[in-house]
Structure formats: C-alpha cells, structure tokens
Design an enzyme around this catalytic site. Structure first.
Site, PDB file in Angstrom:
ATOM      1  CB  CYS A 128       6.574   3.912   0.523  1.00  0.00           C
ATOM      2  SG  CYS A 128       6.401   4.350  -1.216  1.00  0.00           S
ATOM      3  CG  HIS A 253       4.156   8.523   0.302  1.00  0.00           C
ATOM      4  ND1 HIS A 253       4.947   9.376  -0.430  1.00  0.00           N
ATOM      5  CD2 HIS A 253       4.470   7.266  -0.109  1.00  0.00           C
ATOM      6  CE1 HIS A 253       5.709   8.663  -1.257  1.00  0.00           C
ATOM      7  NE2 HIS A 253       5.450   7.381  -1.074  1.00  0.00           N
TER       8      HIS A 253
END
Ligand code: A2P
Length: 352
Positions: A128, A253
């Site tokens: 990710c 994130h």
C-alpha cells in the site's frame, strides 16, 4: 455474459473493499464467489444488495473462475493462487507472496501497465505505501527525471487488518477511561513484543531485517525500483530509502517524500502542473488557504492526494511533497480491481 470472479479473503478488511470495488467495476461481471477460511464458511455477506454465502477456500473453488482476487495472507496465496491459475483463472494477488518473483509483474496501472503483457497467470499488487508514492512520483519522473527518493510514512492501522483496528479502538477507550492499555497485535502480530498504538507512533511496520531496516521499508525500496525501473528490483537508476511509521489513524496513509530530479529546469510550478494533469492524482496544494492532503479526507476515495510541494532550500533539483491515499482502496482493493480492468482493456482477461 461476463467474468466469473472469486474474492479470497472476502471477510477481511481488504476483502470488504474488494467486494465494493467489484460492485462498482466497469468490468462485465457474470458471477461473484466469496471465499475465506473454514471459520467463516456459511456466513452471509451482501453483494449488490443480494446475500451471498461465504465458502471455504479449496482448490475446487476455482473451477470456472476467470478472475481471482486474493487478500487472505501470503501463505493462502502461495497455496491457492497456483490452483486458480491451473484452472484457467487470472490471479491478482494483494499479498507479498509473489511480488519479488522476477517472472511475476508488479503493477500500478498509472505507472507500468505494460508489464501486464508479461503475466503468466498471476499479477502482484504492490504494498500500500509503495503504490501511492509511485503514483505521485511517476508524473515527476516523466517530466523531469528522478534520481533519488527519501520517504517517511505515517501509516494507518487498517493496514494491519481488522483486529489491529479493534485494538486501536480498545486502547483509546481504555486510555480515556483511565485504564491500562493492552497491546496484543501491533506493531507486528508475530513479533516478540507488543506496544500500544493509541496516542503513540511506532517506528516498526513488519519485522526487522538484519540491516536494521524493517521489512516494510525494504518493500518500499525494492518494489519502487521494480515498478519504476523496468522490473529490476535492485536497479541503481533511482536511489530510494524509507522510514515507515504506524500512527493512530484508522484509514489512509500519509507520506513525506523528498526527491531529487535530473532536470535543472524543474520548478515547483512545473511539478504541480505535472501532478495535476496525471491520472489518479488530485493536487491539493494551496498553503495560503491551508489546503493540503489529509488522511481524514482521503478515506473512501480511489485517488492519491498530493500537496506541500516545495523546493529544498539547500540542494539543487531537490523538492519535498506530501501524499495521502486510502490504503485499503488505492493501496489494496482498488489497485487490484483496476489491474483487472486494465487487463480486460488490453485483452488479457478471458471468459471460460
Ligand atoms: P476468515 O474470516 O475466515 O478468517 P484481515 O486481513 O482483515 O485479517 O483478513 C484476513 C482474511 O483472510 C479473512 O477474510 C480470512 O478469513 C482470510 N483467511 C485467513 N486464513 C485463511 C485460509 N487459510 N484460507 C482462506 N482464507 C483465509
């Protein structure tokens, strides 16, 4: 007519988003099969308003399947992805099981779609934190060349799964109630010690390697090279180093990225223009009005948000930026389904 799709790990945090992304895909879909472990067999989950029963994953689950999306851990992928391929399916694997196999493409469609032509049944979905960074770096590389990257991440707890998210909630509640926080999972469920994530920042994601880097940092370095340097995970063309930190944010994130470009004519304006014109990116960069990407706002979006583009004050051809994306979507479920959509467009997916 359409594809018969299987989702392996359908009951997990990423699996839930995979179901959503398949509901919303532009792919023609004929049927959907939800797979997990024997623990969840018989459980009902909704797909497009219709109840589907979760089945245990066995080799025969993949009979008649055209497209299998895997997100149930590396060992499940290693065991069952070859079984799916043997039965004629294309596998898009969200685990790290095959990412560093030189024969298996590691793909972010905005960056290296052409690598899909090299597939032999399995395509790997990157980590990710790598995905959102390369989405943001690729338009800069194309416009000005890219020599060096130094990234620090601020990573969400959902990347460690549903149980880690529950741990964040439980610890936060305990802290507010004046009780001791109990840590059982983070930073890494399989490691020797556990620390609270609530009201904390943990500079450990995944286990430590012998060189002092964590495996998450190793992945960011070598996956970035494999994706951006023609498949060579050890390329010297772009130098990369990373520090990965878990913070008490549920989803999305954030990354602070320092980068050096080749072109001495690169400017902040030129970089912003390249970012704004690139697929999958929303530029949010207006310091005068306090506009910059935030984890809270990125949740639920497929895009990568980029801002805070500014020059390094002392190093020529060096800049900094801040990128944010939903780690469960572009970082996982959406990138996987997007890979399948691009394979369909390129004629690489087939109905049995
Ligand atoms: P299950 O719910 O049956 O345990 P998360 O990343 O949120 O922890 O989710 C992990 C996913 O992987 C879940 O859907 C889980 O299913 C699935 N899974 C775990 N072990 C297996 C296995 N041996 N076979 C198939 N699926 C598995």
């Amino acid at each position: 007519s359409g594809y018969n799709v299987a989702i392996v790990g359908a009951t997990g945090a990423v699996g839930a988003r995979m179901i959503k992304m398949v509901e919303q895909t532009s792919l023609p879909v004929n049927s959907v099969k939800l797979l997990a472990s024997s623990r969840s067999a018989g459980k009902q989950l909704q797909f497009n308003g219709q109840a589907l029963t979760v089945e245990e994953t066995v080799p025969e689950s993949f009979e008649g399947i055209d497209l299998a999306l895997f997100s149930a851990g590396g060992s499940v992928s290693k065991k069952f992805a070859p079984e799916a391929v043997k039965r004629g399916a294309v596998v898009v694997d969200n685990t790290s099981a095959f990412r560093m196999d030189p024969k298996i493409p590691l793909v972010v469609p905005e960056v290296n779609e052409d690598a899909l032509y090299q597939h032999h049944g399995i395509v790997a979905n990157p980590n990710c934190s790598t995905i959102q960074m390369v989405v943001a770096l690729e338009p800069i590389r194309k416009a000005f060349g890219l020599k060096r990257v130094i990234v620090s991440t601020y990573q969400a707890v959902s990347g460690a799964g549903n149980r880690a998210l529950q741990e964040l909630h439980d610890e936060t509640q305990a802290y507010l109630d004046g009780k001791d926080m109990e840590a059982h999972i983070l930073p890494v469920s399989g490691d020797k010690k556990h620390y609270p994530i609530a009201f904390n920042a943990l500079p450990q994601i995944d286990v430590f390697e012998e060189d002092g880097y964590t495996h998450e940092e190793w992945k960011m370095i070598h996956e970035t090279k494999k994706i951006m340097c023609g498949g060579d995970m050890d390329s010297d063309d772009i130098k990369v180093t990373a520090t990965c930190v878990r913070i008490p944010v549920p989803v999305s994130h954030s990354e602070s990225v320092y980068f050096e470009v080749e072109d001495p004519k690169a400017t902040v304006k030129g970089i912003q223009d390249a970012l704004a014109a690139a697929p999958g990116i929303v530029l949010q960069d207006d310091p005068d009005n306090q506009i910059y990407p935030q984890a809270h706002n990125a949740e639920g979006s497929r895009d990568t948000f980029v801002g805070r583009v500014r020059p390094d004050q002392e190093t020529p051809q060096a800049f900094q930026m801040w990128d944010v994306s939903d780690n469960m979507l572009k970082g996982a479920a959406w990138n996987s389904v997007q890979i399948a959509e691009h394979m369909h467009k390129l004629g690489l997916l087939h109905m049995q």
